[in-house]
Design a protein around this motif. Sequence first.
Motif, PDB file in Angstrom:
ATOM      1  N   MET A 151     104.009 -42.973   8.818  1.00 35.88           N
ATOM      2  CA  MET A 151     103.339 -44.070   9.527  1.00 35.88           C
ATOM      3  C   MET A 151     101.879 -44.118   9.102  1.00 35.88           C
ATOM      4  SD  MET A 151     103.585 -44.823  13.601  1.00 35.88           S
ATOM      5  CE  MET A 151     105.376 -44.656  13.501  1.00 35.88           C
ATOM      6  N   GLY A 152     101.426 -45.261   8.569  1.00 29.97           N
ATOM      7  CA  GLY A 152     100.073 -45.360   8.038  1.00 29.97           C
ATOM      8  C   GLY A 152      99.011 -45.441   9.114  1.00 29.97           C
ATOM      9  N   LYS A 153      97.807 -45.051   8.741  1.00 24.41           N
ATOM     10  CA  LYS A 153      96.689 -45.149   9.668  1.00 24.41           C
ATOM     11  C   LYS A 153      96.212 -46.598   9.781  1.00 24.41           C
ATOM     12  CE  LYS A 153      94.840 -40.498   9.034  1.00 24.41           C
ATOM     13  NZ  LYS A 153      93.618 -39.707   8.727  1.00 24.41           N
ATOM     14  N   MET A 154      95.685 -46.928  10.940  1.00 24.84           N
ATOM     15  CA  MET A 154      95.143 -48.256  11.179  1.00 24.84           C
ATOM     16  C   MET A 154      93.701 -48.329  10.663  1.00 24.84           C
ATOM     17  SD  MET A 154      96.575 -48.785  15.080  1.00 24.84           S
ATOM     18  CE  MET A 154      95.878 -47.217  15.654  1.00 24.84           C
ATOM     19  N   GLU A 155      93.300 -49.542  10.272  1.00 21.47           N
ATOM     20  CA  GLU A 155      91.906 -49.775   9.915  1.00 21.47           C
ATOM     21  C   GLU A 155      91.184 -50.402  11.103  1.00 21.47           C
ATOM     22  OE1 GLU A 155      90.959 -50.574   5.647  1.00 21.47           O
ATOM     23  OE2 GLU A 155      92.893 -51.610   5.758  1.00 21.47           O
ATOM     24  N   VAL A 156      89.870 -50.277  11.098  1.00 22.35           N
ATOM     25  CA  VAL A 156      89.055 -50.780  12.210  1.00 22.35           C
ATOM     26  C   VAL A 156      88.178 -51.930  11.725  1.00 22.35           C
ATOM     27  CG1 VAL A 156      87.255 -50.234  13.893  1.00 22.35           C
ATOM     28  CG2 VAL A 156      89.054 -48.559  13.385  1.00 22.35           C
ATOM     29  N   GLY A 157      88.333 -53.074  12.369  1.00 25.61           N
ATOM     30  CA  GLY A 157      87.552 -54.248  12.022  1.00 25.61           C
ATOM     31  C   GLY A 157      86.778 -54.783  13.209  1.00 25.61           C
ATOM     32  N   LEU A 158      86.048 -55.853  12.971  1.00 22.56           N
ATOM     33  CA  LEU A 158      85.253 -56.502  14.011  1.00 22.56           C
ATOM     34  C   LEU A 158      85.542 -57.989  14.024  1.00 22.56           C
ATOM     35  CD1 LEU A 158      82.843 -56.249  16.101  1.00 22.56           C
ATOM     36  CD2 LEU A 158      81.382 -57.017  14.213  1.00 22.56           C
ATOM     37  N   GLN A 159      85.791 -58.543  15.201  1.00 21.28           N
ATOM     38  CA  GLN A 159      85.884 -59.986  15.364  1.00 21.28           C
ATOM     39  C   GLN A 159      84.454 -60.527  15.466  1.00 21.28           C
ATOM     40  OE1 GLN A 159      85.870 -63.471  15.616  1.00 21.28           O
ATOM     41  NE2 GLN A 159      88.058 -63.022  15.600  1.00 21.28           N
ATOM     42  N   LEU A 160      84.103 -61.371  14.515  1.00 20.40           N
ATOM     43  CA  LEU A 160      82.717 -61.818  14.388  1.00 20.40           C
ATOM     44  C   LEU A 160      82.289 -62.803  15.478  1.00 20.40           C
ATOM     45  CD1 LEU A 160      82.558 -62.067  10.510  1.00 20.40           C
ATOM     46  CD2 LEU A 160      81.334 -60.430  11.962  1.00 20.40           C
ATOM     47  N   TYR A 161      83.217 -63.245  16.325  1.00 24.63           N
ATOM     48  CA  TYR A 161      82.821 -64.038  17.493  1.00 24.63           C
ATOM     49  C   TYR A 161      81.815 -63.262  18.337  1.00 24.63           C
ATOM     50  CZ  TYR A 161      83.169 -66.732  21.824  1.00 24.63           C
ATOM     51  OH  TYR A 161      82.880 -67.471  22.944  1.00 24.63           O
ATOM     52  N   THR A 162      81.942 -61.935  18.346  1.00 23.84           N
ATOM     53  CA  THR A 162      81.013 -61.083  19.080  1.00 23.84           C
ATOM     54  C   THR A 162      79.579 -61.315  18.622  1.00 23.84           C
ATOM     55  OG1 THR A 162      82.779 -59.425  19.165  1.00 23.84           O
ATOM     56  CG2 THR A 162      80.560 -58.687  19.752  1.00 23.84           C
ATOM     57  N   LEU A 163      79.407 -61.615  17.336  1.00 19.74           N
ATOM     58  CA  LEU A 163      78.080 -61.774  16.729  1.00 19.74           C
ATOM     59  C   LEU A 163      77.805 -63.232  16.344  1.00 19.74           C
ATOM     60  CD1 LEU A 163      78.092 -58.645  14.375  1.00 19.74           C
ATOM     61  CD2 LEU A 163      77.232 -58.807  16.715  1.00 19.74           C
ATOM     62  N   ARG A 164      78.368 -64.158  17.080  1.00 13.56           N
ATOM     63  CA  ARG A 164      78.291 -65.574  16.695  1.00 13.56           C
ATOM     64  C   ARG A 164      76.844 -66.058  16.599  1.00 13.56           C
ATOM     65  NH1 ARG A 164      80.336 -64.416  21.472  1.00 13.56           N
ATOM     66  NH2 ARG A 164      79.616 -65.355  23.420  1.00 13.56           N
ATOM     67  N   ASP A 165      75.993 -65.631  17.507  1.00  9.68           N
ATOM     68  CA  ASP A 165      74.598 -66.079  17.466  1.00  9.68           C
ATOM     69  C   ASP A 165      73.872 -65.482  16.265  1.00  9.68           C
ATOM     70  OD1 ASP A 165      75.033 -67.519  19.791  1.00  9.68           O
ATOM     71  OD2 ASP A 165      74.270 -65.929  21.098  1.00  9.68           O
ATOM     72  N   GLN A 166      74.136 -64.219  15.992  1.00 11.38           N
ATOM     73  CA  GLN A 166      73.502 -63.558  14.849  1.00 11.38           C
ATOM     74  C   GLN A 166      74.010 -64.144  13.536  1.00 11.38           C
ATOM     75  OE1 GLN A 166      74.788 -61.930  17.549  1.00 11.38           O
ATOM     76  NE2 GLN A 166      72.746 -61.531  18.386  1.00 11.38           N
ATOM     77  N   MET A 167      75.308 -64.453  13.467  1.00 11.59           N
ATOM     78  CA  MET A 167      75.887 -65.041  12.255  1.00 11.59           C
ATOM     79  C   MET A 167      75.260 -66.401  11.966  1.00 11.59           C
ATOM     80  SD  MET A 167      78.316 -63.168  10.713  1.00 11.59           S
ATOM     81  CE  MET A 167      79.539 -64.283  10.007  1.00 11.59           C
ATOM     82  N   ALA A 168      74.988 -67.169  13.013  1.00 11.97           N
ATOM     83  CA  ALA A 168      74.398 -68.498  12.833  1.00 11.97           C
ATOM     84  C   ALA A 168      72.984 -68.419  12.282  1.00 11.97           C
ATOM     85  CB  ALA A 168      74.404 -69.256  14.159  1.00 11.97           C
ATOM     86  N   ILE A 169      72.271 -67.347  12.626  1.00 11.91           N
ATOM     87  CA  ILE A 169      70.885 -67.192  12.189  1.00 11.91           C
ATOM     88  C   ILE A 169      70.797 -66.516  10.820  1.00 11.91           C
ATOM     89  CG2 ILE A 169      68.697 -66.034  12.719  1.00 11.91           C
ATOM     90  CD1 ILE A 169      69.522 -66.297  15.705  1.00 11.91           C
ATOM     91  N   ASP A 170      71.581 -65.464  10.602  1.00 13.16           N
ATOM     92  CA  ASP A 170      71.470 -64.651   9.387  1.00 13.16           C
ATOM     93  C   ASP A 170      72.832 -64.049   9.062  1.00 13.16           C
ATOM     94  OD1 ASP A 170      70.764 -63.024   7.283  1.00 13.16           O
ATOM     95  OD2 ASP A 170      69.517 -61.656   8.467  1.00 13.16           O
ATOM     96  N   LEU A 171      73.677 -64.851   8.453  1.00 12.03           N
ATOM     97  CA  LEU A 171      75.035 -64.395   8.141  1.00 12.03           C
ATOM     98  C   LEU A 171      75.015 -63.172   7.225  1.00 12.03           C
ATOM     99  CD1 LEU A 171      78.152 -66.474   7.404  1.00 12.03           C
ATOM    100  CD2 LEU A 171      77.438 -64.779   5.719  1.00 12.03           C
ATOM    101  N   GLU A 172      74.233 -63.238   6.174  1.00  9.61           N
ATOM    102  CA  GLU A 172      74.218 -62.126   5.221  1.00  9.61           C
ATOM    103  C   GLU A 172      73.729 -60.834   5.864  1.00  9.61           C
ATOM    104  OE1 GLU A 172      72.008 -60.809   1.062  1.00  9.61           O
ATOM    105  OE2 GLU A 172      72.327 -62.946   1.474  1.00  9.61           O
ATOM    106  N   GLY A 173      72.612 -60.908   6.581  1.00 11.72           N
ATOM    107  CA  GLY A 173      72.070 -59.715   7.218  1.00 11.72           C
ATOM    108  C   GLY A 173      73.012 -59.146   8.264  1.00 11.72           C
TER     109      GLY A 173
END
Length: 260
Positions: free
Chosen positions: A1-23
């Motif tokens: 059974m393989g290990k799971m990977e851990v990701g992030l749903q970027l909705y959490t950072l929606r305000d930050q993404m709108a201002i500085d997606l790359e950063g």
Amino acid sequence: MGKMEVGLQLYTLRDQMAIDLEGTLRHVAALGYSGVEFAGYFGRSAQEIRSLLDELNLKAIGSHIGLTNISENLQGEIDFIKTIGGSYFTCPSVPEEDRKDAAGWQSLYAIFQKTGEEVGKQGLQFCYHNHAFEFDIQVGDEFAFDALYQTTTTEAVKVELDVCWVQFAKQDVLTYIEKYKGRIPLLHLKDFTRDEQGQLKTLELGQGEVQLDQVIDASVKAGVKWLIVEQDSCQNPPLESIANSMNWLRSQNSDTYILR
């Protein structure tokens, strides 16, 4: 059974993404998240995003695509996800007017089946992400949530299970993980409490009511591929909150998931 990977749903950072997606994406990668799930692209082209993700060694899990875009721009959305390297095409919710009764839900099931078949032909996997309202109405003898997966095929429509909303709906999270074993490639790992009015208040991991250690153990046994951290609203600055949630994951010393 393989290990799971851990990701992030970027909705959490929606305000930050709108201002500085790359950063913002650089910060997410530096914290050790392996992948990101998009909730909008903030005016950037697919190739721009793909180039940045490749530079950061950050995987595109996929994207949340609303019902309007599914009906009006399906091919464009498929092409975008494929270009950024994603695998999952997920409907995150449905408007209230489309889910008022069993007939409305039956129409949605048909849309999801058709969409799932089409994105599958093009190499992606369709998923549906739940909230609590899917447990507020019956379709036949089942909750709308369960009727969805009975009505559609396993191949076309899979589960992105949001354990926070399942528990908020007063359902047993571990029972649902077991029930849909093999059909849950994505799981939203979230914690919560209830405010003074009884409404959902999302928290950093390990701060609320969800038995996350049990959820994680059950998830690997159910074949979950990605644990995706999400916090709908943050009491601390969102970049601090996602760091605290990552620190909680690191503190568990789990051998069931991979951290960078």
